[in-house]
Scaffold this active site. Structure first.
Site, mmCIF file in Angstrom:
data_model
loop_
_atom_site.group_PDB
_atom_site.id
_atom_site.type_symbol
_atom_site.label_atom_id
_atom_site.label_comp_id
_atom_site.label_asym_id
_atom_site.label_seq_id
_atom_site.Cartn_x
_atom_site.Cartn_y
_atom_site.Cartn_z
ATOM 1 N N THR A 108 11.389 -24.525 -41.641
ATOM 2 C CA THR A 108 10.175 -23.801 -41.261
ATOM 3 C C THR A 108 10.491 -22.388 -40.789
ATOM 4 O OG1 THR A 108 9.091 -25.878 -40.637
ATOM 5 C CG2 THR A 108 8.140 -23.845 -39.774
ATOM 6 N N GLU A 109 11.571 -22.244 -40.035
ATOM 7 C CA GLU A 109 11.924 -20.947 -39.457
ATOM 8 C C GLU A 109 12.470 -19.963 -40.492
ATOM 9 O OE1 GLU A 109 11.422 -19.723 -36.596
ATOM 10 O OE2 GLU A 109 11.129 -21.367 -35.181
ATOM 11 N N SER A 110 13.412 -20.401 -41.305
ATOM 12 C CA SER A 110 14.120 -19.438 -42.161
ATOM 13 C C SER A 110 14.318 -19.879 -43.603
ATOM 14 C CB SER A 110 15.511 -19.159 -41.569
ATOM 15 O OG SER A 110 16.352 -20.296 -41.699
ATOM 16 N N TYR A 193 2.712 -24.270 -37.156
ATOM 17 C CA TYR A 193 4.160 -24.470 -37.073
ATOM 18 C C TYR A 193 4.484 -25.946 -36.853
ATOM 19 C CZ TYR A 193 8.943 -23.890 -35.316
ATOM 20 O OH TYR A 193 10.295 -23.984 -35.118
#
Length: 209
Positions: A108-110, A193
């Protein structure tokens, strides 16, 4: 111009005691290379400055090429993300956090990009803010340190809230906001998120880890 924009670089955050000479020796590059790559006019560098160290190519040993020997192929995130699954598994086991959650946070982040710097200043594979990285004592530009720091941070959030969903929310928006609302904050970004992380988690059918 397009090729230049698509280049990927290994990044490093300058520590208070760092010198350009010391960084060049640490990574096996020359001072001239560092100065040219970062458009420096002198050897003076500043604390918390993000330096480009060297270009990364897809076939570099920087990535783990044998991940299919350890991790099942069906996990989500694409090839770039799967390259980090083994390191994430090791940190998850070390710090006693669910692999599924730690891996899904990374996706999800990167999406597995260790060179990503967001417009809000989050850095690296696990998108740690500089303040958080400094608190954890890790360099977020180094993937192994980023993952280990994120695992420890996630475990501390779970210890605080005793709820993995709230720990995920706190990873995104900070623990103070979770405490303020006594739950997942009514912030669209954080709610999306949490949904994204949990969705990736549900796609990982791996009961043994």
């Amino acid at each position: 111009m397009k090729d230049k924009e698509n280049k990927k670089y290994q990044l490093y955050i300058v520590n208070p005691s760092d010198t350009l000479w010391g960084i060049s020796k640490k990574f096996g590059v020359t001072i001239d290379q560092l100065m040219k790559l970062n458009n420096l006019t002198s050897e003076e560098i500043f604390y918390d400055h993000v330096l480009k160290i060297q270009e990364i190519f897809e076939d570099d040993v920087f990535f783990d090429k044998t991940i299919s020997e350890v991790i099942p192929d069906q996990i989500p995130g694409g090839t770039q993300a799967k390259r980090w699954a083994k390191a994430i598994l090791e940190s998850a086991q070390k710090h006693q956090v669910p692999f599924q959650i730690l891996y899904s946070i990374m996706v999800t982040e990167s999406r597995g990009n260790p060179n990503l710097v967001s417009n809000r200043g989050a850095i690296g594979l696990m998108q740690l803010q500089i303040e958080t990285a400094n608190f954890l004592g890790v360099n977020p530009c180094i993937p192994g340190e980023s993952v280990d720091g994120a695992a420890r941070y996630l475990k501390s959030l779970y210890t605080e809230f005793n709820d993995w969903t709230l720990a995920i929310a706190a990873y995104n928006c900070g623990p103070d906001r979770v405490k303020k609302y006594n739950g997942v904050p009514p912030i669209e970004e954080t709610q999306n998120y949490v949904k994204s992380v949990l969705s990736y988690c549900s796609a990982i059918n791996w009961d043994d880890h």
